[in-house]
Design a protein around this motif. Structure first.
Motif, PDB file in Angstrom:
ATOM      1  N   HIS A   7      -7.818   2.301  24.176  1.00  0.00           N
ATOM      2  CA  HIS A   7      -8.746   2.976  23.113  1.00  0.00           C
ATOM      3  C   HIS A   7      -8.969   4.536  23.881  1.00  0.00           C
ATOM      4  O   HIS A   7      -9.480   4.431  25.067  1.00  0.00           O
ATOM      5  N   GLU A  66      -6.800   4.440  18.624  1.00  0.00           N
ATOM      6  CA  GLU A  66      -6.296   3.175  19.309  1.00  0.00           C
ATOM      7  C   GLU A  66      -4.810   3.229  19.670  1.00  0.00           C
ATOM      8  O   GLU A  66      -4.071   4.132  18.794  1.00  0.00           O
ATOM      9  N   SER A  91      -2.751   5.124  16.932  1.00  0.00           N
ATOM     10  CA  SER A  91      -3.175   5.170  15.589  1.00  0.00           C
ATOM     11  C   SER A  91      -4.447   5.747  15.395  1.00  0.00           C
ATOM     12  O   SER A  91      -5.476   5.376  16.178  1.00  0.00           O
ATOM     13  N   LEU A 131      -0.625   6.805  12.079  1.00  0.00           N
ATOM     14  CA  LEU A 131       0.372   6.223  13.094  1.00  0.00           C
ATOM     15  C   LEU A 131       1.164   7.299  13.757  1.00  0.00           C
ATOM     16  O   LEU A 131       1.852   7.958  13.197  1.00  0.00           O
ATOM     17  N   TRP A 145       0.944  -5.461  16.366  1.00  0.00           N
ATOM     18  CA  TRP A 145      -0.281  -4.644  16.499  1.00  0.00           C
ATOM     19  C   TRP A 145      -0.205  -3.777  15.359  1.00  0.00           C
ATOM     20  O   TRP A 145      -1.242  -3.576  14.892  1.00  0.00           O
ATOM     21  N   ALA A 146       0.953  -3.211  14.702  1.00  0.00           N
ATOM     22  CA  ALA A 146       0.947  -2.181  13.614  1.00  0.00           C
ATOM     23  C   ALA A 146       0.345  -2.992  12.385  1.00  0.00           C
ATOM     24  O   ALA A 146      -0.466  -2.341  11.561  1.00  0.00           O
ATOM     25  N   LYS A 204      -2.187  -4.833  12.444  1.00  0.00           N
ATOM     26  CA  LYS A 204      -3.558  -4.828  12.387  1.00  0.00           C
ATOM     27  C   LYS A 204      -4.325  -3.642  11.983  1.00  0.00           C
ATOM     28  O   LYS A 204      -5.247  -3.357  11.977  1.00  0.00           O
ATOM     29  N   GLN A 205      -3.188  -2.381  11.919  1.00  0.00           N
ATOM     30  CA  GLN A 205      -3.770  -1.093  11.730  1.00  0.00           C
ATOM     31  C   GLN A 205      -3.826  -0.785  10.467  1.00  0.00           C
ATOM     32  O   GLN A 205      -3.132  -1.220   9.602  1.00  0.00           O
ATOM     33  N   THR A 206      -4.639   0.224   9.966  1.00  0.00           N
ATOM     34  CA  THR A 206      -4.761   0.398   8.553  1.00  0.00           C
ATOM     35  C   THR A 206      -3.636   1.750   8.654  1.00  0.00           C
ATOM     36  O   THR A 206      -3.923   2.726   9.469  1.00  0.00           O
ATOM     37  N   ILE A 207      -2.720   1.747   8.055  1.00  0.00           N
ATOM     38  CA  ILE A 207      -1.390   2.901   8.030  1.00  0.00           C
ATOM     39  C   ILE A 207      -1.362   3.439   6.809  1.00  0.00           C
ATOM     40  O   ILE A 207      -0.707   2.549   5.678  1.00  0.00           O
TER      41      ILE A 207
END
Ligand code: ZN
Length: 274
Positions: free
Chosen positions: A8, A13, A33, A38, A53-54, A56-59
């Protein structure tokens, strides 16, 4: 050893990705991110780790800084999983559509580049998220299609591969030192605190490091010109500058990653290549 480490930088992130065959990876690359955006997609060799990993991200959208496979490597699985837009420069969008030839060293550490028609050319010179405005700044040199993202309010500079290190020991064949010098000057003129380089992110002192890199290139460029004007051929120039070829890298890359490419780059940009 496969490395996929989450880090981080304030609210940003990132995931650091790399492969090592005899211990820790000698090179790694970061994707970032922030607020639904992204930045880059990691290398194809670590698709599984990147996608885990992606997911788990908001994209809401993705931006690809340049076409190299350690940045654009997972555009296809990302597009399939999210269905959200993926942008890049017009040239980046073109380059990822074609077959990109890479050397053995690149294939070992990043995997084989994936053809993709999923990078949409961006038509604005900025990209916006709910909370942030990122200026898109062309910074050719390392590659012709490379773009930096600059968030002026926060003082964040996503510099793609314009920095990496203050001292550079080899170039890939297509790199231009002259363009890199101009791009570094552009970045140094910006006001920023956080240098989000895709290989060496720096929380502090980023601008000083960029200034050091600029000075290194300017001196290198001047020296090559000096010896070239006296009629020395490229290998003699490299030797007179006290630099050595990195033969293991040279052989593993078939000459694509080589110290001599730095000399060739200057000669080419000055119209002195024979
Ligand atoms: Zn690159």
């Amino acid at each position: 050893m496969r490395v996929a480490k989450v880090r981080h930088f304030g609210p940003i992130e990132s995931i650091q990705l790399g492969v090592g065959y005899f211990g820790p990876p000698p090179v790694s690359v970061y994707a970032y991110s922030i607020d639904g955006l992204l930045i880059d997609t990691g290398p194809p060799i670590l698709a599984k780790e990147f996608m885990a990993w992606a997911k788990k991200q908001t994209i809401n959208q993705t931006f690809i800084t340049h076409h190299h496979e350690d940045h654009s490597g997972n555009v296809n699985p990302l597009a399939a999983a999210t269905g959200t837009p993926i942008y890049g420069s017009a040239l980046c969008s073109d380059l990822v559509k074609g077959k990109v030839h890479t050397c053995l060293a690149q294939k070992l550490f990043w995997g084989t580049p994936q053809y993709t028609d999923k990078v949409t050319p961006i038509e604005t010179n900025f990209i916006e998220t709910n909370k942030h405005h990122f200026e898109l700044i062309p910074i050719p040199g390392h590659s012709a299609d490379q773009i930096a993202l600059y968030e002026a309010e926060e003082g964040w500079l996503f510099s793609a591969d314009a920095f990496v290190s203050p001292i550079i020991k080899y170039f890939m064949r297509q790199e231009s030192m002259k363009q890199q010098i101009a791009s570094l000057r552009k970045l140094i003129a910006l006001d920023f605190d956080l240098l989000l380089c895709c290989h060496t992110p720096l929380m502090k002192g980023g601008k000083d490091q960029l200034i050091q890199k600029l000075a290194f290139f300017e001196q290198y460029y001047g020296q090559v010109l000096h010896w070239a004007k006296l009629g020395d051929p490229p290998h003699t120039i490299l030797k007179k500058m006290g630099k050595k070829e990195r033969w293991s890298g040279y052989l593993l890359s078939g000459g694509n990653m080589a110290a001599i490419n730095m000399v060739h780059s200057v000669l080419r940009d000055e119209g002195l290549a024979r």
